[in-house]
Design an enzyme around this catalytic site. Structure first.
Site, PDB file in Angstrom:
ATOM      1  CD  GLU A 199     -13.733  17.505  23.604  1.00  0.00           C
ATOM      2  OE1 GLU A 199     -14.085  16.744  22.704  1.00  0.00           O
ATOM      3  OE2 GLU A 199     -13.321  17.131  24.711  1.00  0.00           O
ATOM      4  CG  HIS A 234      -5.537  12.255  29.354  1.00  0.00           C
ATOM      5  ND1 HIS A 234      -6.278  12.985  30.249  1.00  0.00           N
ATOM      6  CD2 HIS A 234      -4.556  13.091  28.922  1.00  0.00           C
ATOM      7  CE1 HIS A 234      -5.776  14.206  30.345  1.00  0.00           C
ATOM      8  NE2 HIS A 234      -4.732  14.290  29.553  1.00  0.00           N
ATOM      9  NE  ARG A 290     -11.191   0.519  20.923  1.00  0.00           N
ATOM     10  CZ  ARG A 290     -11.122   0.809  22.212  1.00  0.00           C
ATOM     11  NH1 ARG A 290     -11.508  -0.073  23.116  1.00  0.00           N
ATOM     12  NH2 ARG A 290     -10.690   1.974  22.637  1.00  0.00           N
TER      13      ARG A 290
END
Ligand code: ADP
Ligand code: ADP
Ligand code: MG
Length: 485
Positions: A199, A234, A290
């Protein structure tokens, strides 16, 4: 409605789910490992069933054992919480196969969104902006060509990844091949799937995510955004809502993209569409299929109980909420309180909680899974509790958070409480103008931790008290402590 819900998780989120069940009048069954025999969630449940040894693979990740226990308990639905089996399509299918309702999205959705590569394809096709990048890498030479086209720096990510694990930033071509190999091997060992992709690495972005909620009757709504840019490796540390970067126009665009993303997979139940945002542009990052750790922020602003909504929708009931029923008011912030030492590179500090008193008063919500005397096990993640603070505006919330952190008493284990305070008091954080690099860009936060540890706090006072026996000694200890400043 369900007769009984089995909660296939532990810690604070197991308690959170059981609270929703209790209010709905649904009995609960907990499952626990050797390490959680005396854990609060196991005591809170109407019944608790032993799963096995502490390591997750022998307990909270053991599908066969969980289903056996579920049968024994007489439950007709299973809530997976977050982490563990929550996004495991095989588990969702096994639940359905054994006659239990899985409280979450359809298993096909878990499959589709569980692979980041596949999710990116679906979103791009649906017209949701995705971060420029590739599909799963098979040929390193091709990968190098793609990386050049995308433009360095790039990020290599695991398709099956989660929890911030295994991401690598690559600055130039020389590092690329080696990094791909390493990322593949990390992905294989952490997720059992070596697929990685590239990415574009977005510089100084913000992480902004949208909560969505859908039912099986075609109703799909969003409940606004959460700002999650305060991260370490992260992983989210502090979250707030609304996002300080948000404008009504941007919110409209991002919410529309989030709904488009959810609609493209026929999303049912609660889910979160994560975006990365930079300079007015935003890109789809992933969809978490979720309940999210930081879901409580949205609950504070909207008054909607997301877990109760999950349960109703899973039982086949209509959501009973239209987009125009959702109103946001005020500001909310969440601190993830963890058993880890900010002065030792945040290494986990499992151990027994010798003293505990959570903050209270106006605007405070503490979701926790601990109590005095509880030994925090070394086997699972280090989250002790989530301190959620609500107020009318951001300024009030920041002041209230400082007050709550002053009040929070956790004795016996080192925690990140002083670090959380350092962030909240930081000038740049206070302006609201920050990015995902905030923590790494401010190493002086660690110096502040040292200072804050010596500041007056209820934790310090309680610690001084707990080391003394007689009344005279206690008042001596307290005055000695107070003179310390
Ligand atoms: P969020 O915090 O936004 O809800 P995360 O991706 O950080 O989402 O994951 C939620 C929880 O699940 C965290 O406790 C994280 O450590 C855990 N988790 C998520 N994915 C994995 C994984 N693949 N392996 C281990 N833990 C995971
Ligand atoms: P996970 O499944 O581990 O949660 P995500 O794709 O959601 O993985 O990314 C987690 C965090 O990593 C993001 O919130 C962001 O801080 C950072 N990140 C991920 N992708 C990029 C990117 N392309 N550019 C910059 N930062 C990124
Ligand atoms: Mg994520």
């Amino acid at each position: 409605m369900f007769k009984k819900v089995l909660v296939a998780n532990r810690g604070e989120i197991a308690v959170r789910i059981m609270r929703a069940c209790k209010e709905l009048g649904i009995p609960t069954a907990a499952v626990y490992s050797d390490a959680d025999k005396k854990a609060f969630f196991a005591l809170y449940a109407d019944e608790a069933f032993y799963l096995g040894p502490a390591p997750s693979k022998d307990s909270y990740l053991n599908i066969e054992k969980i289903l056996r226990v579920a049968r024994e308990s007489g439950a007709d639905a299973i809530h997976p919480g977050y982490g563990f089996l929550a996004e495991n399509a095989g588990f969702a299918r096994a639940c359905e196969g054994a006659g239990f309702t899985f409280i979450g999205p359809r298993s096909e959705t878990l499959d589709e969104m569980g692979s980041k590569v596949r999710a990116r394809e679906i979103m791009a096709k649906a017209g949701v902006p995705v971060v420029p990048g590739t599909g799963a890498i098979s040929d390193p030479v091709e990968a190098a060509d793609s990386a050049r086209e995308i433009g360095y720096p790039v990020m290599i990510k695991a398709s099956a990844g989660g929890g911030g694990i295994g991401m690598r930033v690559v600055e130039d071509r020389r590092e690329l091949l080696n990094a791909i190999e390493q990322a593949q091997s990390t992905a294989m060992s952490a997720f059992g799937d070596p697929a990685v992709f590239i990415e574009k690495y977005i510089q100084h972005p913000r992480h902004i995510e949208f909560q969505v909620l859908g039912d099986s009757h075609g109703q799909l709504i969003h409940l606004g955004e959460r700002e999650c840019s305060i991260q370490r490796r992260h992983q989210k540390v502090i979250e707030e809502s609304p996002s300080p970067a948000m404008t009504p126009q941007l919110r409209e665009r991002m919410a529309a993209a989030a709904l488009k993303a959810a609609r493209s997979v026929g999303y049912v139940n609660a889910g979160t569409v994560e975006f990365i945002y930079s300079n007015g542009e935003f890109y789809f990052l992933e969809m978490n299929t979720r309940l999210q750790v930081e879901h409580g922020l949205t609950e504070l602003l909207t008054g909607v109980d997301l877990v109760q909504a999950q349960i109703r929708v899973a039982a086949g009931l209509p959501l009973g909420l239209r987009q125009e029923d959702i109103h946001h008011s005020g500001w909310a912030l969440e601190c993830r309180v963890c058993a880890e030492d900010p002065l030792a590179n945040f290494t986990p500090t499992p151990g027994t909680i010798r003293g505990y008193r959570s903050p209270g008063g106006i605007g405070i919500r503490v979701d926790s899974g601990v109590h005095m005397g509880y030994p925090i096990p070394p086997y699972y993640d280090s989250l002790i509790s989530k301190l959620l603070v609500y107020g009318r505006d951001r300024k009030e919330v920041l002041e209230r958070t400082r007050r709550a952190l002053f009040e929070y008493v956790i004795l016996g284990v080192v925690t990140n409480l002083p670090f959380l305070k350092a962030v909240v008091e930081h000038e740049e954080f206070q302006t609201g103008d920050y990015s995902t690099h905030f923590i790494e860009d401010h190493p002086e936060l660690i110096e502040s931790v040292k200072r804050i540890k010596n500041e007056r706090s209820l934790g310090g006072i309680f610690a001084a008290l707990s080391n003394t026996r007689s009344i005279a000694a206690i008042s001596g200890a307290v005055s000695a402590y107070l003179k310390m400043e």
